[in-house]
Design a protein around this motif. Structure first.
Motif: not given
Length: 399
Positions: A228-237, A244-252
């Motif tokens: 939401d802040a315009g960043y792509r997460p390198d990792l989600v834990v 969300s599905e969007a964050a899971l797909r975007d995460a490295g």
């Protein structure tokens, strides 16, 4: 005539919720708050099953702009001074407490309900009754809970000892840590959770992120905060049903927080997305798991956003969460920095006034040189182009 008759019948069958007193809205219910938070819309009545509601859950409900909150359990049991109910009533969101687990069988998702005084209704049918919380009742319950603080601290000592015994090999030797592709070695790491002051703290670190380019790690809903802040997460834990599905797909890379028995909430959902997360079984919280991963990877500095930092916030997590987090912080030591402190340490080194004066002086010098030239049109064009470029850079710097 047929149409008129149909309209009359439809009006007769339509629930008269809007004309009845109280706060009305569409009900959304789930025993697991992380799953519920992903389905909420503005004005919904959120039905939860949360004993001793923490501030992180309350903040998320407020951010979802719910119309009211109904809790099957007491939002303040008196065991310790949890912060969630205080935040909700301060935001003027109706909170109906302790209605009982039967509410989950009495009402189906999507039904329109209303909260009137200490009860919840579907139309005129009573579904359940409980305690309607107010600023006064929450303050009274919090005062009573604070009287037992010494007992809670004693219980924390016991909990910390039990956690240390259970996770000794993980905390001391790193046994059980998954091998990651994310490279932490010698780098700054920014851990982001959707909790305490996360929006303002992340905004305050904008210049720090731009300068140091830290590894970006989203914890549970923190992956969505970064997006939401315009960043792509390198990792989600975290727990897979909290992201969300969007964050899971975007995460490295994705790490699923499993409990001590290896169970993962929402694992099938992630596998349906053709994402195979790496499992990290630990009795600690998702925040602790992320800290331990960054620490084991050799991070130079770990900056936290939306993660517990004060005694009040540790208590708000309950005894189990407090014990694991305190022990994890002791392990990492001085490399762990809260976002508020980091914002002070890494703020822009040149003050805005000094920078503007320097820019004006430079422009004046350029103007003097160019005025001396014979080509006035070139002067106007160059100065205009330079000024536009400068204004754009200043906007970027101070935005």
């Amino acid at each position: 005539m047929a149409t008129s008759t149909y309209m009359k019948l439809a009006t007769m069958r339509r629930p008269r919720t809007e004309s009845l007193p109280g706060v009305a809205g569409v009900v959304r219910l789930d025993r697991r708050a992380p799953r519920l938070l992903q389905r909420l819309h503005a004005g919904d009545v959120a039905v939860v099953d949360v004993a001793d509601m923490d501030r992180a859950t309350a903040d998320a409900l407020i951010a979802a702009k719910v119309g009211a909150v109904v809790n099957a359990q007491p939002s303040i049991s008196g065991r310790y001074p949890n912060l969630g109910p205080e935040v909700l009533v301060a935001a003027e969101i109706p909170l109906l407490d302790g209605v009982g687990a039967g509410i989950f069988s009495e009402v189906k998702e999507g039904v329109r309900v209303r909260i009137e005084e200490d009860s919840i209704y579907a139309g005129e049918r009573l579904l359940a009754s409980g305690t309607r919380q107010s600023v006064a009742t929450v303050a009274e319950s919090m005062a009573a809970a604070k009287e037992g603080m010494s007992a809670q601290l004693a219980a924390f000592a016991t909990s910390a000892q039990q956690h240390m015994h259970q996770e000794k090999q993980l905390l001391l030797d790193g046994v059980g840590l998954p091998e990651l592709d994310t490279d932490f070695a010698g780098r700054h790491v920014l851990l982001v959770a959707r909790s305490y002051d996360f929006k303002s703290d992340l905004k305050g670190l904008k210049h720090y992120i731009r300068e140091f380019r830290p590894v970006l790690v989203g914890i549970d809903g923190g992956g969505d905060v970064l997006r939401d802040a315009g960043y792509r997460p390198d990792l989600v834990v975290g727990e897979m049903d909290a992201i969300s599905e969007a964050a899971l797909r975007d995460a490295g890379e994705v790490v699923a927080h499993a409990d001590a028995e290896g169970r993962v909430h929402g694992l099938a959902r992630v596998q349906d997305l053709r994402i195979e997360p790496k499992l990290f079984p630990t009795a600690g919280t998702s925040e602790d798991a992320a800290m331990l991963l960054a620490d084991a990877g050799g991070a130079k500095l770990i900056v936290t956003v939306g993660i517990r930092a004060t005694l009040e916030e540790f208590l708000d997590a309950g005894r189990g969460g407090m014990a694991s987090t305190v022990l994890t912080r002791l392990k990492i030591g001085g490399r762990l920095v809260d976002a508020k402190a980091a914002a002070q340490l890494f703020q822009t080194r040149i003050s805005g006034v000094a920078l503007v004066l320097m820019v004006l002086a430079a422009l004046l010098a350029v103007a003097v040189v160019l005025v001396a030239s014979t080509d006035g049109n070139s002067y106007v064009h160059i100065l205009s182009h330079g000024w536009t470029s400068l204004v754009n850079q200043l906007k970027d710097l101070f935005s």
